[in-house]
Design an enzyme around this catalytic site. Structure first.
Site, short mmCIF file in Angstrom:
data_model
loop_
_atom_site.label_atom_id
_atom_site.label_comp_id
_atom_site.label_asym_id
_atom_site.label_seq_id
_atom_site.Cartn_x
_atom_site.Cartn_y
_atom_site.Cartn_z
N SER A 183 0.77 -1.25 0.01
CA SER A 183 0.10 -0.12 0.08
C SER A 183 0.87 1.27 0.20
CB SER A 183 -0.67 0.10 1.30
OG SER A 183 -1.40 1.39 1.49
N TYR A 186 -2.42 -1.36 10.55
CA TYR A 186 -2.06 -1.49 9.20
C TYR A 186 -0.78 -0.95 8.59
CZ TYR A 186 -3.74 -1.40 4.30
OH TYR A 186 -4.05 -1.38 2.92
#
Length: 267
Positions: free
Chosen positions: A149, A162
């Site tokens: 990401s 995350y």
């Protein structure tokens, strides 16, 4: 404000022939994982689609029928690490995609959720790579693509688990690249910004609460604030990048992170 443009799907950008190859995709029942599974099946691969969503996998298998390859459903919760490692045995291509998200300040972040996020998004990819490498090394060819990401390259507030998992995945991917290079195995990360998926859609209410703004302002004022291109990435765009990394033309690309972030990291 005008809604961000949604690009129309385009023909596949590269010709990829994966006939005879077995690809495992985690988190395959929806979003990016679904797009990757369908793209690799269209290239002729036998796809092991791994997810805990049995109904979503059933729909995926039906959609994948007749694409050129096949889609085999594997219902699996990646917190079962031994089962994850076993599922990866014999795969030529491994796409580590599964993920989950919770938006909370660190002092309010549930420790058990932090543990689960790290298990699914970092420890499970390690076990999947561990399970896949013997076959890849034995044949002198393999492709590991880790769906990281922009948060593997940049941090954001309220996403401690995350961001930690994605930063760890970046290091794992680079280590696999160094170890795999003598064996014909590449390992790379693909780093999208916010993708039009249920995972992103579910963040909106949490982001609104965390930032104290209405939900309708989250997209432009939070999610797309740092991107030069003011739209979400589409799952099929991410799948094209994954497919490219499986081509012979990409054989010299390893240990890197391919940002699909609309210019976010250009700042």
């Amino acid at each position: 404000m005008t809604a961000p443009l949604v690009p129309a799907p385009l023909p596949h950008s590269v010709t990829v022939d994966l006939g005879g190859r077995t690809a495992l995709v985690t988190g395959a029942a929806g979003g990016i994982g679904r797009a990757c599974a369908l793209r690799l099946a269209a290239a002729g691969a036998k796809v092991r689609a791994v997810d805990r969503d049995a109904a979503g996998l059933e729909e995926l298998a039906a959609r994948g029928a007749g694409l050129g390859g096949t889609v085999e459903s594997v219902v699996l919760d990646l917190t079962d690490l031994d089962a994850a490692e076993q599922a990866a045995a014999g795969t030529d291509i491994l796409v580590n995609n599964a993920g989950l998200q919770l938006v909370r300040p660190i002092e309010e972040f549930p420790p058990e959720v932090f543990h689960t996020v790290l298990t699914v998004m970092l420890e499970a990819p390690f076990r999947l790579i561990r399970g896949a490498l013997p076959h890849m090394y034995g044949q002198g060819w393999g492709r590991i693509v880790n769906l990281s990401s922009v948060h593997g390259l940049r941090a954001s507030a309220f996403k401690s688990a995350y961001v930690s998992a994605k930063h760890g995945l970046e290091g794992l991917s680079k280590t696999a690249a160094l170890e795999g290079a003598p064996h014909g195995v590449t390992s790379n990360c693909v780093n999208p910004g916010y993708v039009r998926t249920p995972l992103v859609e579910r963040q909106i209410s949490d982001q609104a609460a965390a930032h104290g703004i209405p939900e309708e302002q989250v997209l432009t004022e939070v999610l797309l604030k740092d991107a030069a291109l003011k739209r979400l990435v589409e799952p099929h765009e991410v799948a094209e990048a994954v497919a490219y990394l499986c081509t012979p033309q990409a054989s010299f690309i390893t240990g890197t992170s391919l940002a699909l972030d609309g210019g976010w990291t250009a700042h």
